[in-house]
Scaffold this motif. Structure first.
Motif, PDB file in Angstrom:
ATOM      1  N   LEU A 263       0.805  -1.219   0.000  1.00 48.44           N
ATOM      2  CA  LEU A 263       0.000   0.000   0.000  1.00 48.44           C
ATOM      3  C   LEU A 263       0.840   1.272   0.000  1.00 48.44           C
ATOM      4  O   LEU A 263       0.304   2.367  -0.109  1.00 48.44           O
ATOM      5  CB  LEU A 263      -0.930   0.015   1.219  1.00 48.44           C
TER       6      LEU A 263
ATOM      7  N   ALA B 147     -10.809   3.620   9.524  1.00 46.33           N
ATOM      8  CA  ALA B 147     -10.530   4.304   8.261  1.00 46.33           C
ATOM      9  C   ALA B 147     -10.046   3.325   7.198  1.00 46.33           C
ATOM     10  O   ALA B 147     -10.350   3.492   6.022  1.00 46.33           O
ATOM     11  CB  ALA B 147      -9.489   5.398   8.460  1.00 46.33           C
ATOM     12  N   ASP B 148      -9.284   2.312   7.597  1.00 47.19           N
ATOM     13  CA  ASP B 148      -8.686   1.411   6.619  1.00 47.19           C
ATOM     14  C   ASP B 148      -9.233  -0.006   6.683  1.00 47.19           C
ATOM     15  O   ASP B 148      -9.383  -0.654   5.675  1.00 47.19           O
ATOM     16  CB  ASP B 148      -7.164   1.340   6.823  1.00 47.19           C
TER      17      ASP B 148
ATOM     18  N   VAL C 251     -15.230  -1.196   6.072  1.00 42.50           N
ATOM     19  CA  VAL C 251     -16.176  -0.251   5.489  1.00 42.50           C
ATOM     20  C   VAL C 251     -17.338  -0.215   6.474  1.00 42.50           C
ATOM     21  O   VAL C 251     -18.109  -1.166   6.572  1.00 42.50           O
ATOM     22  CB  VAL C 251     -16.636  -0.707   4.090  1.00 42.50           C
TER      23      VAL C 251
ATOM     24  N   PHE D 253     -20.857  -1.102   5.535  1.00 45.81           N
ATOM     25  CA  PHE D 253     -21.115  -2.454   5.059  1.00 45.81           C
ATOM     26  C   PHE D 253     -21.483  -3.340   6.251  1.00 45.81           C
ATOM     27  O   PHE D 253     -21.022  -3.099   7.367  1.00 45.81           O
ATOM     28  CB  PHE D 253     -19.860  -3.035   4.393  1.00 45.81           C
TER      29      PHE D 253
ATOM     30  N   ARG E 226     -19.633   0.169  -4.516  1.00 45.16           N
ATOM     31  CA  ARG E 226     -20.218   0.597  -3.246  1.00 45.16           C
ATOM     32  C   ARG E 226     -19.141   0.779  -2.192  1.00 45.16           C
ATOM     33  O   ARG E 226     -19.170   1.713  -1.399  1.00 45.16           O
ATOM     34  CB  ARG E 226     -21.258  -0.430  -2.778  1.00 45.16           C
ATOM     35  N   SER E 227     -18.175  -0.143  -2.181  1.00 47.01           N
ATOM     36  CA  SER E 227     -17.100  -0.057  -1.211  1.00 47.01           C
ATOM     37  C   SER E 227     -16.319   1.248  -1.381  1.00 47.01           C
ATOM     38  O   SER E 227     -16.033   1.954  -0.404  1.00 47.01           O
ATOM     39  CB  SER E 227     -16.177  -1.268  -1.371  1.00 47.01           C
TER      40      SER E 227
ATOM     41  N   PHE F 174     -18.235   4.218  -0.129  1.00 46.50           N
ATOM     42  CA  PHE F 174     -18.278   4.378   1.319  1.00 46.50           C
ATOM     43  C   PHE F 174     -16.925   4.760   1.900  1.00 46.50           C
ATOM     44  O   PHE F 174     -16.841   5.570   2.812  1.00 46.50           O
ATOM     45  CB  PHE F 174     -18.751   3.085   1.991  1.00 46.50           C
ATOM     46  N   ASN F 175     -15.877   4.100   1.437  1.00 42.21           N
ATOM     47  CA  ASN F 175     -14.580   4.281   2.088  1.00 42.21           C
ATOM     48  C   ASN F 175     -13.454   3.939   1.114  1.00 42.21           C
ATOM     49  O   ASN F 175     -13.134   2.778   0.897  1.00 42.21           O
ATOM     50  CB  ASN F 175     -14.503   3.380   3.329  1.00 42.21           C
TER      51      ASN F 175
ATOM     52  N   ARG G 219     -10.220   4.575   1.387  1.00 45.67           N
ATOM     53  CA  ARG G 219      -8.992   4.042   1.984  1.00 45.67           C
ATOM     54  C   ARG G 219      -9.111   2.555   2.232  1.00 45.67           C
ATOM     55  O   ARG G 219      -8.200   1.785   1.935  1.00 45.67           O
ATOM     56  CB  ARG G 219      -8.690   4.794   3.280  1.00 45.67           C
ATOM     57  N   ALA G 220     -10.262   2.159   2.803  1.00 46.75           N
ATOM     58  CA  ALA G 220     -10.439   0.733   3.062  1.00 46.75           C
ATOM     59  C   ALA G 220     -10.489  -0.049   1.752  1.00 46.75           C
ATOM     60  O   ALA G 220     -10.024  -1.187   1.685  1.00 46.75           O
ATOM     61  CB  ALA G 220     -11.708   0.496   3.876  1.00 46.75           C
TER      62      ALA G 220
ATOM     63  N   ARG H   6      -8.887   0.665  -0.994  1.00 48.09           N
ATOM     64  CA  ARG H   6      -7.509   0.542  -1.458  1.00 48.09           C
ATOM     65  C   ARG H   6      -6.791  -0.558  -0.689  1.00 48.09           C
ATOM     66  O   ARG H   6      -6.109  -1.401  -1.256  1.00 48.09           O
ATOM     67  CB  ARG H   6      -6.801   1.877  -1.232  1.00 48.09           C
ATOM     68  N   TYR H   7      -7.007  -0.533   0.620  1.00 52.51           N
ATOM     69  CA  TYR H   7      -6.417  -1.570   1.479  1.00 52.51           C
ATOM     70  C   TYR H   7      -6.921  -2.939   1.056  1.00 52.51           C
ATOM     71  O   TYR H   7      -6.179  -3.916   1.080  1.00 52.51           O
ATOM     72  CB  TYR H   7      -6.769  -1.256   2.940  1.00 52.51           C
TER      73      TYR H   7
END
Lengths: 528, 371
Positions: free
Chosen positions: A305, A342-343, A346, A349, B228-229, B232-233, B235-236, B238-239
């Motif tokens: 990353l 944050a990472d 989600v 979800f 959708r992911s 929402f986010n 950064r997540a 990408r992770y």
């Protein structure tokens, strides 16, 4: 009047949960009083009730004997209650003095900046909160920013200071400095409410402690004469194992080889400078360091990353330096990132979607681009059961779970893939004793089952109790790799600030560490 | 199960409450200027649904709103605001018309499909390439880029027919394109005179199929999962190993594909040629449609019909009750306000609750002193 603040039978309910259930608390004049409890025990709710952010359903708050009712924090501040939130509310672009007086500025229509600086300087001398009023907030360390927050409270003539998890973001040295300040306040007769879930620091700083559990106050005890074990049991409601016994190390072949790796951060600066180490199957490799020294960029780079600008990363003998994050996940690298909200998740979800967040491409969760919702649900439910995620409902959104359970979901997802390398960053940040114990047990179990684990943590105790080997990172460089069981706090603490214990010389004058420098020479002095 | 129902209720609750509040306020306005709100709304409803012709007209008008709204909803789900659907619609319409009056040897069905696909590709490229690439790689905000591209698109189509020697202009005095081949005209939805007169074509079925496709895409595919992911986010996502730039481009592109399809359907089903009026506003109303539907594809169907009904009913309302049809614009504005201000509703409820609990706390305190 002996009691400064009394809380009697305070109750606050939210839809579906009673956050505070007949809470009682007595804060005496000039004492440091800790509120100890697991996450979700209702500590924050209680503080928000006292500070006027919430209004109680029933019960009473008495300040110096008189019942008070706060409709907003403004009322609470006017009554002399000062609070330092866990997340600071400062404006980085303004100076210390500007931030302190903001909203209550000296001078009439025209802001009298000189007067502001003078008053802030006087306050900082009075309370020994040494900080230069004319520097910008953005250039201060977290510890100093916290002082500014405390100054803000006293500028508004606080007679009582509430500190909400004040040490969560501090280095050990900064924590010690904060404690000096708190002791000084105590000497001046100012009562301090200290919210925490860390036993050791509560024992260190508090006179009395009130333990909360599941929205209720379980009891108030004198700190002197109470053991950590007793406090922990009171807090969790059962016997807790504070130190976990480890199996002897049974390391196998090298799984990950990091060779001379340099990493660029988001700001295009080189955050990791030529780091080399390897991790073997069946061992926990701890990375210790003060926040901001490149440890998170390093593990981000291993997970794919962050941008590797030099060196190679080999995983099971294969060069993966240029592999995409998705391919690395597939090849058996699991990663629990430091910022779980944050990472890691989600939050909008549900748990089914979150458990397949990194695995949705593969069978049985999808085939030919179509999701297989039922297979995903079955898998999510099995993980929820295995890791005891609460509430055990896969349809819940991740954002509705407590921090500890969110962490369990991430760990479950990463471990459920049966990886050969697991990277965990700050796995227990903000978690309570019970949850920490669970996560630590799980990590050791994985280690014993032959997984290679990299543990990055800012908690020295966590690193020391789990790691087989510890690499200390400072200013992007891995200064030394020491044997886990024989490492000492002092040795690691010095290395973390860039000083080799043998020669006592600073290795690098990093900009980030200059603030903690005042405390380190003192420590070296104590050593020699 | 209970949870599912509750969240579903909450999902449609706010739009309905918002529309209801808007209608009530509209009624108050109407009565303040001296009309009977019941007559006014009665005429609005009969105008929109009262006869088979009116109902068909409403559905005809709903088709472009529906299809564009789906695309906007998909972009919204990815966290992207495609404000330039109007231009994508016209570029799509232009491509479909061009194919529609060329290739006249093709059999009917093939020709229609080719025309629609041309519209979809044109719309998709218009939305995806420049706004998508600049968003993904240099961070240019899509609200600006889609809007700018929208104007460029509208003016491009205008250019195509405006000047005497414009590329797609039919010889003559009127700025218009040649008509598409007869065999590309879409069939009426039902073989009934009223339906034919209202120009309700099979495009309504295609539009509903598009809604199902959009729903499947978002809910049932790995593509939609990633959209959708990312929405929402980031950064997540990408992770999690998702390629955020790629899916940003794709989301904007697909949004444009739907707008282009709407343009094609409108040309093949209703207008049969480009002519000198670019005032459809479908691309803008469709933003409201997607908002009111909370980006749910099936909600988009209902919202599109609702807004189309306001439009067709408004004309009848003006004739019958004498209230200017622009009242429907007032209603639209009020609905937008209340949907956008949906957060006001919980705040309002919270405020009422706080008032009450404060009252209770006061009572308790007083009770305490008495005792």
């Amino acid at each position: 009047m002996d009691a400064f603040l009394e809380v009697a039978g305070l109750t606050k309910a939210f839809p579906g949960v009673i956050a505070n259930d007949h809470v009682d608390l007595t804060l005496r004049q000039g004492e440091v009083h800790a509120i100890l409890g697991e996450n979700g025990a209702g500590k924050s709710t209680l503080m928000k009730l006292i500070y006027g952010l919430y209004q109680p359903d029933s019960g009473e708050i008495r300040l110096e004997g008189k019942p008070v009712h706060f409709n907003s924090p403004r009322d609470a501040i006017r009554a002399g209650i000062g609070m330092v939130h866990q997340h600071f509310m400062l404006i980085p672009a303004l100076t210390v003095a500007d931030n302190v007086v903001l909203g209550d500025e000296p001078g009439g229509f025209r802001y009298d900046r000189k007067e502001a600086i003078r008053r802030v300087r006087a306050l900082s001398e009075q309370y020994r909160l040494t900080v230069d009023p004319t520097v910008k907030i953005g250039s201060l360390t977290v510890g100093l920013q916290q002082r500014v927050e405390i100054l803000k409270a006293f500028y508004r003539e606080a007679k009582l200071l509430i500190l909400d998890e004040p040490t969560a973001l501090l280095t050990p040295q900064e924590t010690e400095e904060l404690f000096v300040v708190v002791r000084h306040l105590k000497d001046q007769g100012i009562p301090v409410l200290f919210i925490s879930h860390k036993l050791d620091e509560v024992r260190d700083i508090a006179d009395r402690v009130t333990v909360m559990r599941a929205g209720k106050t379980v009891g108030s005890v004198q700190v002197k004469g109470t053991t950590s074990q007793e406090l922990a049991n009171l807090m969790v409601g059962r016997d807790v194992v504070l130190r976990i016994d480890k199996q002897p190390l049974n390391a196998g072949a090298s799984v990950l080889d990091v060779e001379n790796v340099s990493v660029q951060g988001h700001d295009k600066h080189e955050r990791v400078k030529g780091v080399s180490f390897s991790v073997r199957a069946g061992e926990i490799f701890g990375i210790a360091g003060i926040d901001g020294n490149g440890q998170f960029e390093l593990v981000d780079a291993i997970a794919g990353l962050a941008k590797v600008v030099g060196g190679t990363v080999r995983f099971n003998g294969q060069d993966i330096t240029r592999l995409s994050p998705a391919k690395r996940t597939q090849s058996g690298i699991a990663y629990v990132p430091q910022d779980r909200q944050a990472d890691g998740l989600v939050l909008d979800f549900d748990l089914v979607e979150n458990t397949i967040l990194r695995d949705f491409r593969r069978k049985p969760f999808s085939s030919g681009g179509w999701l297989r919702a039922s297979a995903a649900r079955v898998y999510a439910e099995s993980l929820i059961k295995r890791f005891d995620v609460r509430p055990p409902n896969a349809s819940r959104k991740a954002g509705e779970l407590s921090g500890g359970n969110q962490q369990k979901v991430i760990l479950a997802r990463e471990v459920g893939r049966n990886p050969s390398l697991l990277i965990v960053a700050q796995p227990t940040r903000g978690l309570d004793v019970g949850a920490i114990e669970g996560i630590h047990r799980e990590l050791l179990k994985l280690r014993d089952s032959g997984k290679a684990i990299i543990l990055v943590s800012l908690e020295l105790d966590e690193i020391m109790s789990l790691s087989d080997r510890i690499g200390v990172i400072h200013d992007g460089q891995l200064l030394e790799i020491v044997d886990g069981p024989s490492a000492t706090r002092e040795q690691l603490g010095l290395l973390m600030t860039g000083i080799h214990p043998e020669d006592g010389m600073p290795l690098a004058v990093g900009t980030e560490t200059s603030s903690s420098a005042p405390s380190s020479p003192k420590e070296t002095g104590g050593q020699s | 199960m209970n949870n599912v129902w509750r969240s579903a209720l909450r999902g449609i609750g706010t739009p309905i409450v918002a529309s209801a509040i808007a209608i009530v306020i509209g009624g108050i306005i109407v009565s303040l200027i001296g009309y009977n709100p019941l007559t006014v709304y009665g005429s609005l409803i009969t105008g929109a649904f009262g006869t088979l012709f009116n109902l068909s007209s409403t559905l005809t008008g709903a088709v472009p709103l529906l299809v564009i709204g789906l695309g906007i909803a998909i972009a919204f789900r990815a966290g992207l605001f495609n404000i330039g659907a109007e231009g994508q619609y016209w570029v799509g319409a232009m491509a479909s018309v061009w194919v529609g009056y060329h290739f006249n040897q093709l059999p009917s069905v093939l020709h229609i499909i080719l025309a629609l696909i041309a519209g979809m590709i044109a719309g998709g490229l218009w939305g995806g390439v420049i706004p998508g690439l600049t968003k993904a790689y240099v961070g240019a905000h899509e609200v600006i880029t889609t809007m700018m591209m929208s104007y460029i698109g509208i003016f491009l189509v205008e250019y195509m027919i405006e000047e005497p020697n414009a590329p797609m202009r039919l010889k003559g005095y009127i700025p218009e394109s040649p008509a598409i081949a007869n065999n590309t005209h879409l069939l009426p939805a039902l073989p009934i005179t009223a339906v034919k007169q209202a120009q309700l074509s099979v495009s309504i079925y295609i539009a509903i199929a598009a809604a199902i496709v959009a729903w499947l895409l978002l809910k049932k595919t790995t593509f939609g999962f990633q959209i959708r992911s990312i929405g929402f986010n980031q950064r997540a996502s990408r992770y999690a190993g998702m390629r955020v730039p790629l899916y940003t481009i794709l989301a904007l592109g697909i949004s444009g594909v739907f707008a282009g399809l709407a343009g094609g359907l409108q040309m093949l089903g209703v207008e049969y040629q480009l002519n000198d009026s670019f005032t459809s506003q479908y691309g803008y109303t469709a933003i409201v449609v997607a908002l009111l539907a909370r980006n749910n594809p099936f909600g988009v169907i209902l919202a599109a019909i609702f807004f189309s009904a306001l439009n067709t009913g408004g004309q009848n309302m003006q004739q019958v009750s004498g209230v200017p049809s622009s009242l429907t614009d007032v209603l639209t504005g009020l609905i937008i306000f209340f949907v956008a201000a949906e957060r006001l509703i919980p705040v309002f409820i919270g405020w009422v609750r706080r008032r009450r609990s404060q009252g209770r706390a006061h009572d308790a305190q007083e009770g305490g002193t008495l005792a």
